[in-house]
Design a protein around this motif. Structure first.
Motif, PDB file in Angstrom:
ATOM      1  N   ASP A 186      37.360  53.667  42.432  1.00 17.48           N
ATOM      2  CA  ASP A 186      37.417  55.153  42.623  1.00 17.48           C
ATOM      3  C   ASP A 186      36.089  55.429  43.149  1.00 17.48           C
ATOM      4  OD1 ASP A 186      35.292  54.754  40.671  1.00 17.48           O
ATOM      5  OD2 ASP A 186      36.818  55.423  38.919  1.00 17.48           O
ATOM      6  N   GLN A 187      35.835  56.750  43.027  1.00 13.31           N
ATOM      7  CA  GLN A 187      34.711  57.248  43.849  1.00 13.31           C
ATOM      8  C   GLN A 187      33.439  56.835  43.400  1.00 13.31           C
ATOM      9  OE1 GLN A 187      35.146  61.727  43.446  1.00 13.31           O
ATOM     10  NE2 GLN A 187      36.708  61.786  44.799  1.00 13.31           N
ATOM     11  N   GLY A 188      33.290  56.401  41.906  1.00 12.04           N
ATOM     12  CA  GLY A 188      32.021  55.901  41.414  1.00 12.04           C
ATOM     13  C   GLY A 188      32.142  54.467  41.187  1.00 12.04           C
ATOM     14  N   HIS A 189      33.101  53.782  40.996  1.00 11.49           N
ATOM     15  CA  HIS A 189      33.162  52.539  40.263  1.00 11.49           C
ATOM     16  C   HIS A 189      33.808  51.616  41.296  1.00 11.49           C
ATOM     17  CE1 HIS A 189      31.846  54.889  36.956  1.00 11.49           C
ATOM     18  NE2 HIS A 189      31.375  53.718  36.572  1.00 11.49           N
ATOM     19  N   HIS A 190      33.491  50.349  41.332  1.00 11.35           N
ATOM     20  CA  HIS A 190      34.304  49.423  42.327  1.00 11.35           C
ATOM     21  C   HIS A 190      34.207  48.106  41.523  1.00 11.35           C
ATOM     22  CE1 HIS A 190      34.676  52.364  45.563  1.00 11.35           C
ATOM     23  NE2 HIS A 190      33.423  52.589  45.389  1.00 11.35           N
ATOM     24  N   ILE A 191      35.299  47.376  41.487  1.00 10.20           N
ATOM     25  CA  ILE A 191      35.342  46.127  40.727  1.00 10.20           C
ATOM     26  C   ILE A 191      35.841  45.150  41.727  1.00 10.20           C
ATOM     27  CG2 ILE A 191      36.256  44.538  38.744  1.00 10.20           C
ATOM     28  CD1 ILE A 191      36.458  47.156  37.235  1.00 10.20           C
ATOM     29  N   TYR A 192      35.045  43.897  42.067  1.00  6.22           N
ATOM     30  CA  TYR A 192      35.302  42.783  43.165  1.00  6.22           C
ATOM     31  C   TYR A 192      35.448  41.555  42.320  1.00  6.22           C
ATOM     32  CZ  TYR A 192      34.341  46.591  46.409  1.00  6.22           C
ATOM     33  OH  TYR A 192      34.570  47.960  47.066  1.00  6.22           O
ATOM     34  N   LEU A 193      36.423  40.852  42.866  1.00  7.75           N
ATOM     35  CA  LEU A 193      36.286  39.478  42.455  1.00  7.75           C
ATOM     36  C   LEU A 193      35.262  38.628  43.464  1.00  7.75           C
ATOM     37  CD1 LEU A 193      39.931  39.010  41.688  1.00  7.75           C
ATOM     38  CD2 LEU A 193      38.279  39.394  40.132  1.00  7.75           C
ATOM     39  N   ASP A 194      34.073  38.566  42.890  1.00  4.97           N
ATOM     40  CA  ASP A 194      33.119  38.158  44.041  1.00  4.97           C
ATOM     41  C   ASP A 194      32.176  36.961  43.444  1.00  4.97           C
ATOM     42  OD1 ASP A 194      31.782  39.723  42.045  1.00  4.97           O
ATOM     43  OD2 ASP A 194      30.795  40.945  43.828  1.00  4.97           O
ATOM     44  N   ASN A 195      32.023  36.704  41.980  1.00  3.64           N
ATOM     45  CA  ASN A 195      31.118  35.573  41.484  1.00  3.64           C
ATOM     46  C   ASN A 195      31.925  34.283  41.111  1.00  3.64           C
ATOM     47  OD1 ASN A 195      32.279  35.890  38.485  1.00  3.64           O
ATOM     48  ND2 ASN A 195      31.262  37.927  38.720  1.00  3.64           N
TER      49      ASN A 195
END
Length: 453
Positions: A186-195
């Motif tokens: 959203d405008q303030g949060h981003h969740i990525y599958l990166d670790n």
């Protein structure tokens, strides 16, 4: 009747396993994504959507035009042509199911017309239940093919994409300007599958999807199997008609063979003996005045020939239908057959009443043939015959301790016996491993009963 009791069953003496009983190292759940069956079923589902669209479009167009033009002279021909085309689609779908799903569906009953010409053909197409069942299949298959296509493609794509995510997640930071696959933002949060942990979990989830997808597709194709079998195959009634026509042919052939056997036995046996007897009596009549002693010897020889001819006629009559079977039933008749067998036979008949005469005769001749096989081929020292009733079925079982190896392969006597039983809705089951013992079980319909005398 002759049966080779020395044939085996494809048994591998080195492995101790039959050819069809090979073991897999991996369990079914792990090898399913790589099996040819899974890919064939996926191919069936993927082809189903374009075929469903074409089939639905053709069916709706042709039937709508034909129904709308029924008020004119072209409506009925157009509707008949449309239904005939659907029958062609049905044949194609049966072939596709046979090739990809390994579903062997028999062709439905053909069109039956009493007259030739276009009007008779159109009437047969319109009156055929197969035509209208194929139309129903065309209408139902499109929505189902859309559903199964969407489910199968999404599960397969998601499963393999997530499973191989560790191999291609570098695409996001290199070309997309983000750390990895985004699952929320959203405008303030981003969740990525990166670790590494998240990447591993993603791959494990993909593995679960990949392992489950073949079974999901298999469940989807089960519905396809039911639709093809129920709507594009023959009905139970038509299949029963075909079966009865085949059984009638077997009965006719069997009756013709029996007539030829009786004719041959009469011609080569009793008839030839009676002709010779008539000639001998004629010679004796001529010598009666000149040489009474020679005439007496000839009459004495003729008397012996009469006894032999009478015995042959009795044996022939017993082969047609023994009087003891008619008068006293299976127990006495089978005991008489057992007394003539080359090995000791124990007979047990437990029947509360007598079946229909035709079934009783078939049961008698079945046991006679099996005991004759034992005498000729089994090299047994003992045999047993059991007869009993289970609900509306007459059960026969013949057991011997011989060399075994009997089977119902084509051309054997047991195959002919199985065909005779099948003609009256009977069943013949042979259990005869090499080395013995042999157990042959026959099941016949009861079809009426008479009181036991």
């Amino acid at each position: 009747m002759a049966t080779d009791y020395g044939q085996g069953y494809g048994y591998d003496s080195e492995l101790g396993l039959s050819q069809g009983a090979r073991r897999h190292r991996l369990p079914a759940g792990l090898r399913a994504p790589f099996e040819a069956r899974s890919w064939r079923e996926l191919g069936y589902v993927l082809l189903g959507l374009p075929i469903g669209v074409v089939l639905f479009t053709y069916a709706v167009t042709m039937v709508s035009l034909g129904a709308g033009l029924l008020v004119t002279f072209v409506g009925i021909p157009l509707l008949a042509v449309g239904l005939a085309g659907l029958r062609g689609f049905g044949a194609m779908e049966r072939a596709r199911a046979r090739g990809l799903l390994r579903l062997d569906v028999a062709d439905p009953e053909p069109l039956r017309t009493k007259k030739r010409g276009a009007p008779a053909w159109m009437g047969a197409v319109l009156k055929s239940g197969t035509s209208w069942r194929t139309l129903l299949y065309a209408l139902l298959y499109l929505p189902w093919s859309v559903f199964s296509f969407v489910v199968a493609v999404n599960f397969w794509a998601c499963g393999w994409a997530l499973l191989t995510y560790p191999l291609w997640f570098w695409v996001f930071p290199m070309y997309a300007g983000q750390d990895g696959l985004q699952i929320y933002g959203d405008q303030g949060h981003h969740i990525y599958l990166d670790n590494p942990f998240e990447i591993t979990v993603t791959a494990m989830v993909g593995l679960l999807f990949t392992l489950a997808t073949p079974w999901i597709v298999r469940a989807l194709t089960m519905v396809d199997r039911l639709m093809v079998h129920g709507l594009l195959g023959p009905t139970r009634l038509s299949a029963r008609v075909v079966e009865l026509e085949s059984d009638r042919g077997v009965v006719v052939d069997t009756a013709a063979a029996d007539r030829r056997r009786i004719e041959r036995d009469l011609h080569d046996g009793a008839q030839a003996r009676l002709v010779a007897l008539a000639m001998d009596l004629g010679l004796a009549k001529e010598k009666l005045v000149e040489d009474p002693q020679a005439a007496a010897r000839m009459v004495d020889d003729a008397h012996g020939e009469v006894k032999t001819a009478l015995q042959e006629l009795r044996d022939l009559a017993r082969g047609i239908h023994p009087a003891v079977l008619t008068d006293r039933g299976l127990d006495a008749a089978l005991s008489a057959v057992a007394s003539r067998c080359a090995v000791p036979v124990q007979v047990e008949v437990d029947l509360p009443s007598r079946p229909a005469p035709a079934i009783e005769g078939i049961a008698y001749f079945t046991v006679s043939e099996l005991l004759q096989n034992i005498s000729k081929h089994a090299r047994a020292s003992w045999a047993g015959v059991d007869v009993w009733r289970v609900e509306d079925r007459l059960m026969l079982q013949v057991v011997d301790d011989g060399v075994g190896g009997a089977d119902t392969s084509g051309g054997s006597g047991l195959a002919g016996l199985a065909e005779r039983l099948d003609a009256v809705d009977g069943i013949l089951v042979v259990d005869s491993p090499v080395g013995g013992p042999t157990r042959v079980t026959a099941e016949l319909p009861w079809r009426g009963e008479r009181a036991v005398l």
